[in-house]
Design a protein around this motif. Structure first.
Motif, PDB file in Angstrom:
ATOM      1  N   ASN A   1    -123.448 -95.138  55.806  1.00  0.00           N
ATOM      2  CA  ASN A   1    -123.943 -95.699  54.550  1.00  0.00           C
ATOM      3  C   ASN A   1    -124.100 -97.221  54.668  1.00  0.00           C
ATOM      4  O   ASN A   1    -123.462 -97.982  53.950  1.00  0.00           O
ATOM      5  N   PRO A   2    -124.950 -97.702  55.582  1.00  0.00           N
ATOM      6  CA  PRO A   2    -125.002 -99.135  55.890  1.00  0.00           C
ATOM      7  C   PRO A   2    -125.663-100.019  54.837  1.00  0.00           C
ATOM      8  O   PRO A   2    -125.503-101.226  54.872  1.00  0.00           O
ATOM      9  N   LYS A   3    -126.346 -99.452  53.869  1.00  0.00           N
ATOM     10  CA  LYS A   3    -127.067-100.265  52.876  1.00  0.00           C
ATOM     11  C   LYS A   3    -126.168-100.785  51.764  1.00  0.00           C
ATOM     12  O   LYS A   3    -126.573-101.624  50.973  1.00  0.00           O
ATOM     13  N   TYR A   4    -124.941-100.266  51.682  1.00  0.00           N
ATOM     14  CA  TYR A   4    -124.036-100.664  50.609  1.00  0.00           C
ATOM     15  C   TYR A   4    -122.700-101.146  51.170  1.00  0.00           C
ATOM     16  O   TYR A   4    -122.293-100.736  52.251  1.00  0.00           O
ATOM     17  N   SER A   5    -122.019-101.973  50.393  1.00  0.00           N
ATOM     18  CA  SER A   5    -120.713-102.525  50.775  1.00  0.00           C
ATOM     19  C   SER A   5    -119.570-101.638  50.312  1.00  0.00           C
ATOM     20  O   SER A   5    -118.425-102.066  50.280  1.00  0.00           O
ATOM     21  N   PHE A   6    -119.879-100.418  49.930  1.00  0.00           N
ATOM     22  CA  PHE A   6    -118.892 -99.451  49.480  1.00  0.00           C
ATOM     23  C   PHE A   6    -119.383 -98.062  49.859  1.00  0.00           C
ATOM     24  O   PHE A   6    -120.549 -97.872  50.212  1.00  0.00           O
ATOM     25  N   TYR A   7    -118.484 -97.114  49.801  1.00  0.00           N
ATOM     26  CA  TYR A   7    -118.857 -95.710  49.983  1.00  0.00           C
ATOM     27  C   TYR A   7    -117.981 -94.881  49.062  1.00  0.00           C
ATOM     28  O   TYR A   7    -117.017 -95.377  48.480  1.00  0.00           O
ATOM     29  N   ILE A   8    -118.334 -93.619  48.905  1.00  0.00           N
ATOM     30  CA  ILE A   8    -117.528 -92.718  48.079  1.00  0.00           C
ATOM     31  C   ILE A   8    -116.618 -91.929  49.004  1.00  0.00           C
ATOM     32  O   ILE A   8    -117.078 -91.314  49.973  1.00  0.00           O
ATOM     33  N   ASP A   9    -115.337 -91.966  48.724  1.00  0.00           N
ATOM     34  CA  ASP A   9    -114.341 -91.249  49.516  1.00  0.00           C
ATOM     35  C   ASP A   9    -114.687 -89.756  49.508  1.00  0.00           C
ATOM     36  O   ASP A   9    -114.708 -89.132  48.445  1.00  0.00           O
ATOM     37  N   PRO A  10    -114.977 -89.187  50.665  1.00  0.00           N
ATOM     38  CA  PRO A  10    -115.394 -87.779  50.724  1.00  0.00           C
ATOM     39  C   PRO A  10    -114.384 -86.803  50.136  1.00  0.00           C
ATOM     40  O   PRO A  10    -114.763 -85.742  49.641  1.00  0.00           O
ATOM     41  N   THR A  11    -113.114 -87.150  50.161  1.00  0.00           N
ATOM     42  CA  THR A  11    -112.091 -86.222  49.646  1.00  0.00           C
ATOM     43  C   THR A  11    -112.047 -86.193  48.120  1.00  0.00           C
ATOM     44  O   THR A  11    -111.346 -85.363  47.548  1.00  0.00           O
ATOM     45  N   THR A  12    -112.806 -87.085  47.456  1.00  0.00           N
ATOM     46  CA  THR A  12    -112.772 -87.155  45.995  1.00  0.00           C
ATOM     47  C   THR A  12    -114.092 -86.742  45.345  1.00  0.00           C
ATOM     48  O   THR A  12    -114.202 -86.750  44.119  1.00  0.00           O
ATOM     49  N   ILE A  13    -115.080 -86.404  46.132  1.00  0.00           N
ATOM     50  CA  ILE A  13    -116.417 -86.122  45.590  1.00  0.00           C
ATOM     51  C   ILE A  13    -116.448 -84.804  44.831  1.00  0.00           C
ATOM     52  O   ILE A  13    -115.887 -83.800  45.272  1.00  0.00           O
ATOM     53  N   GLN A  14    -117.125 -84.867  43.692  1.00  0.00           N
ATOM     54  CA  GLN A  14    -117.372 -83.692  42.852  1.00  0.00           C
ATOM     55  C   GLN A  14    -118.781 -83.817  42.284  1.00  0.00           C
ATOM     56  O   GLN A  14    -119.374 -84.898  42.308  1.00  0.00           O
ATOM     57  N   PHE A  15    -119.280 -82.721  41.734  1.00  0.00           N
ATOM     58  CA  PHE A  15    -120.547 -82.742  41.016  1.00  0.00           C
ATOM     59  C   PHE A  15    -120.237 -82.516  39.537  1.00  0.00           C
ATOM     60  O   PHE A  15    -119.246 -81.870  39.201  1.00  0.00           O
ATOM     61  N   PHE A  16    -121.079 -83.060  38.644  1.00  0.00           N
ATOM     62  CA  PHE A  16    -120.788 -82.949  37.221  1.00  0.00           C
ATOM     63  C   PHE A  16    -122.061 -82.891  36.388  1.00  0.00           C
ATOM     64  O   PHE A  16    -123.140 -83.293  36.843  1.00  0.00           O
ATOM     65  N   ASN A  17    -121.911 -82.415  35.151  1.00  0.00           N
ATOM     66  CA  ASN A  17    -122.981 -82.440  34.149  1.00  0.00           C
ATOM     67  C   ASN A  17    -122.843 -83.670  33.254  1.00  0.00           C
ATOM     68  O   ASN A  17    -123.801 -84.375  33.009  1.00  0.00           O
ATOM     69  N   HIS A  18    -121.625 -83.895  32.737  1.00  0.00           N
ATOM     70  CA  HIS A  18    -121.351 -84.997  31.813  1.00  0.00           C
ATOM     71  C   HIS A  18    -120.028 -85.640  32.201  1.00  0.00           C
ATOM     72  O   HIS A  18    -119.123 -84.960  32.673  1.00  0.00           O
ATOM     73  N   ALA A  19    -119.927 -86.958  31.965  1.00  0.00           N
ATOM     74  CA  ALA A  19    -118.684 -87.680  32.259  1.00  0.00           C
ATOM     75  C   ALA A  19    -118.518 -88.793  31.225  1.00  0.00           C
ATOM     76  O   ALA A  19    -119.464 -89.137  30.511  1.00  0.00           O
ATOM     77  N   ILE A  20    -117.336 -89.372  31.207  1.00  0.00           N
ATOM     78  CA  ILE A  20    -117.082 -90.457  30.255  1.00  0.00           C
ATOM     79  C   ILE A  20    -117.806 -91.735  30.697  1.00  0.00           C
ATOM     80  O   ILE A  20    -118.065 -91.938  31.886  1.00  0.00           O
ATOM     81  N   GLU A  21    -118.085 -92.578  29.730  1.00  0.00           N
ATOM     82  CA  GLU A  21    -118.900 -93.768  29.976  1.00  0.00           C
ATOM     83  C   GLU A  21    -118.225 -94.804  30.873  1.00  0.00           C
ATOM     84  O   GLU A  21    -118.894 -95.532  31.607  1.00  0.00           O
ATOM     85  N   VAL A  22    -116.921 -94.869  30.867  1.00  0.00           N
ATOM     86  CA  VAL A  22    -116.206 -95.936  31.572  1.00  0.00           C
ATOM     87  C   VAL A  22    -116.426 -95.900  33.092  1.00  0.00           C
ATOM     88  O   VAL A  22    -116.268 -96.911  33.763  1.00  0.00           O
ATOM     89  N   CYS A  23    -116.849 -94.766  33.638  1.00  0.00           N
ATOM     90  CA  CYS A  23    -117.063 -94.685  35.093  1.00  0.00           C
ATOM     91  C   CYS A  23    -118.541 -94.713  35.465  1.00  0.00           C
ATOM     92  O   CYS A  23    -118.902 -94.568  36.636  1.00  0.00           O
TER      93      CYS A  23
END
Length: 133
Positions: free
Chosen positions: A72-94
């Motif tokens: 993921n070289p285009k960004y200075s962060f990545y998403i931890d693979p052990t925490t990834i989920q898919f969703f329909n709706h989530a709270i606004e704070v994230c």
């Protein structure tokens, strides 16, 4: 004998585990964010989204890590693979766009994206990446 069977089981499990890479964009982003999946159910779900077999839980969420990942070289962060989920709706704070997160990464994990949890509401899976080394 029991020890040999246990070792064989773990070897087979390790070989059977697949690693796949996918990409998504958010509203206004220029570059895809690439993320890694190792969970077979999540990999299947991502492939089903891309093929049109499902439209349920189309958005990606997980905890960010403030460092680059080789895939993921285009960004200075990545998403931890052990925490990834898919969703329909989530709270606004994230919620955030990729562009806003990259531009304000130093503020992330505090009042902005508490706990480093990122759930971009406009995230849209764009492709599976098959040429990562």
């Amino acid at each position: 004998m029991y020890k040999q069977i246990l070792v064989l089981f773990f070897l087979v499990a390790a070989v059977a585990a697949e690693t796949a890479y996918f990409a998504f964009k958010t509203h206004g982003s220029y570059n895809d964010l690439v993320f890694q999946l190792t969970d077979d159910k999540l990999i299947k779900h991502a492939r089903d989204l891309l093929s049109g077999a499902t439209d349920e839980e189309p958005h990606i969420m997980g905890r960010i890590r403030k460092q680059t990942a080789s895939y993921n070289p285009k960004y200075s962060f990545y998403i931890d693979p052990t925490t990834i989920q898919f969703f329909n709706h989530a709270i606004e704070v994230c919620d955030s766009s990729l562009t806003y997160l990259e531009e304000n990464l130093d503020e992330a994990c505090g009042a902005f994206l508490p706990g480093c949890f990122f759930c971009p509401w406009t995230s849209k899976l764009t492709k599976e990446i098959t040429d990562i080394k």
